[in-house]
Design a protein around this motif. Structure first.
Motif, PDB file in Angstrom:
ATOM      1  N   ILE A   8      65.712  47.022  48.748  1.00  0.00           N
ATOM      2  CA  ILE A   8      64.732  48.036  48.342  1.00  0.00           C
ATOM      3  C   ILE A   8      65.332  48.975  47.301  1.00  0.00           C
ATOM      4  N   ILE A   9      66.564  49.384  47.471  1.00  0.00           N
ATOM      5  CA  ILE A   9      67.227  50.272  46.512  1.00  0.00           C
ATOM      6  C   ILE A   9      67.374  49.580  45.157  1.00  0.00           C
ATOM      7  N   VAL A  10      67.781  48.312  45.176  1.00  0.00           N
ATOM      8  CA  VAL A  10      67.931  47.556  43.921  1.00  0.00           C
ATOM      9  C   VAL A  10      66.580  47.438  43.215  1.00  0.00           C
ATOM     10  N   LEU A  11      65.518  47.122  43.945  1.00  0.00           N
ATOM     11  CA  LEU A  11      64.186  47.014  43.350  1.00  0.00           C
ATOM     12  C   LEU A  11      63.712  48.354  42.772  1.00  0.00           C
ATOM     13  N   LEU A  12      63.957  49.446  43.470  1.00  0.00           N
ATOM     14  CA  LEU A  12      63.560  50.762  42.964  1.00  0.00           C
ATOM     15  C   LEU A  12      64.315  51.142  41.689  1.00  0.00           C
ATOM     16  N   VAL A  13      65.606  50.884  41.674  1.00  0.00           N
ATOM     17  CA  VAL A  13      66.407  51.196  40.479  1.00  0.00           C
ATOM     18  C   VAL A  13      65.964  50.319  39.307  1.00  0.00           C
ATOM     19  N   THR A  14      65.765  49.029  39.546  1.00  0.00           N
ATOM     20  CA  THR A  14      65.328  48.116  38.491  1.00  0.00           C
ATOM     21  C   THR A  14      63.949  48.521  37.973  1.00  0.00           C
ATOM     22  N   GLY A  15      63.041  48.847  38.859  1.00  0.00           N
ATOM     23  CA  GLY A  15      61.706  49.287  38.457  1.00  0.00           C
ATOM     24  C   GLY A  15      61.759  50.581  37.663  1.00  0.00           C
ATOM     25  N   GLY A  16      62.610  51.505  38.057  1.00  0.00           N
ATOM     26  CA  GLY A  16      62.759  52.764  37.325  1.00  0.00           C
ATOM     27  C   GLY A  16      63.293  52.550  35.921  1.00  0.00           C
ATOM     28  N   VAL A  17      64.280  51.669  35.799  1.00  0.00           N
ATOM     29  CA  VAL A  17      64.832  51.369  34.473  1.00  0.00           C
ATOM     30  C   VAL A  17      63.769  50.702  33.598  1.00  0.00           C
ATOM     31  N   ALA A  18      62.999  49.785  34.166  1.00  0.00           N
ATOM     32  CA  ALA A  18      61.943  49.121  33.402  1.00  0.00           C
ATOM     33  C   ALA A  18      60.870  50.110  32.961  1.00  0.00           C
ATOM     34  N   MET A  19      60.482  51.020  33.833  1.00  0.00           N
ATOM     35  CA  MET A  19      59.479  52.035  33.479  1.00  0.00           C
ATOM     36  C   MET A  19      60.000  52.956  32.377  1.00  0.00           C
ATOM     37  N   LEU A  22      59.829  51.040  29.074  1.00  0.00           N
ATOM     38  CA  LEU A  22      58.457  50.968  28.571  1.00  0.00           C
ATOM     39  C   LEU A  22      57.986  52.317  28.035  1.00  0.00           C
ATOM     40  N   ALA A  23      58.376  53.392  28.694  1.00  0.00           N
ATOM     41  CA  ALA A  23      57.934  54.722  28.271  1.00  0.00           C
ATOM     42  C   ALA A  23      58.566  55.136  26.945  1.00  0.00           C
ATOM     43  N   THR A  24      59.754  54.654  26.646  1.00  0.00           N
ATOM     44  CA  THR A  24      60.434  55.064  25.418  1.00  0.00           C
ATOM     45  C   THR A  24      60.342  54.036  24.299  1.00  0.00           C
ATOM     46  N   TYR A  25      59.624  52.918  24.508  1.00  0.00           N
ATOM     47  CA  TYR A  25      59.496  51.877  23.485  1.00  0.00           C
ATOM     48  C   TYR A  25      58.525  52.332  22.410  1.00  0.00           C
TER      49      TYR A  25
END
Length: 178
Positions: A8-19, A22-25
């Protein structure tokens, strides 16, 4: 810690990095169109093209070679532009649908002027808009201007389908006389 907690921690960190990515692209920063104010300075230049065309080859072979070099000039700038010629000497300029009409006109003007200078003839250049996975659609052509006869003008007509049914030469698949 249990495996579930770590997953769960890995998924949350990965999702946060992806978001965050996307927000800064900024697509405009990565996919900017080249400046077409002076494409004559792009390589290969007209002088370089003149050197690479074999003067002993047939006229059709020289025109095909010019078409390849013209295409390479724009492809080196990541622009989807293609120039083909048939046996009758008609040039077919294909530009991606994403290229604005005024830039298509500039590209067509450049092709017309270079063909006239290299081959000493009044070229016939037909402009097509290309789409991925379908035939290219005819959108215009180069014509001599009534106001300034030695200079051509790019005439665009995308409303042909409103006035008549589509003709075979409105779409470009294979060249009529390759």
């Amino acid at each position: 810690m249990s495996r579930l907690t770590i997953a769960i921690i890995v998924l949350l960190v990965t999702g946060g990095v992806a978001m965050l990515a996307l927000a800064t692209y900024r697509p405009a920063q990565h996919e900017e169109m080249p400046d077409l104010s002076d494409p004559s300075s792009w390589e290969p230049t007209l002088a370089q093209i003149r050197q690479q065309i074999d003067p002993h080859a047939s006229l059709h072979a020289r025109k095909q070679r010019y078409s390849q070099l013209f295409r390479d000039r724009y492809r080196s700038k990541d622009m989807a532009v293609n120039l083909r010629v048939d046996r009758e000497g008609v040039f077919y300029l294909e530009c991606a649908a994403t290229i604005p009409t005024w830039d298509k006109a500039r590209i067509a003007h450049q092709a017309w002027a270079e063909i006239r200078e290299l081959f000493d003839e009044q070229p016939r250049v037909i402009i097509y808009e290309s789409y991925i996975g379908t035939f290219s659609r005819r959108v215009g052509e180069m014509r001599l201007s009534a106001l300034s006869p030695p200079q051509p003008e790019a005439v665009f007509d995308t409303g042909w389908h409103l006035r008549r049914s589509p003709q075979q030469d409105d779409f470009l698949g294979r060249l009529p006389n390759p």
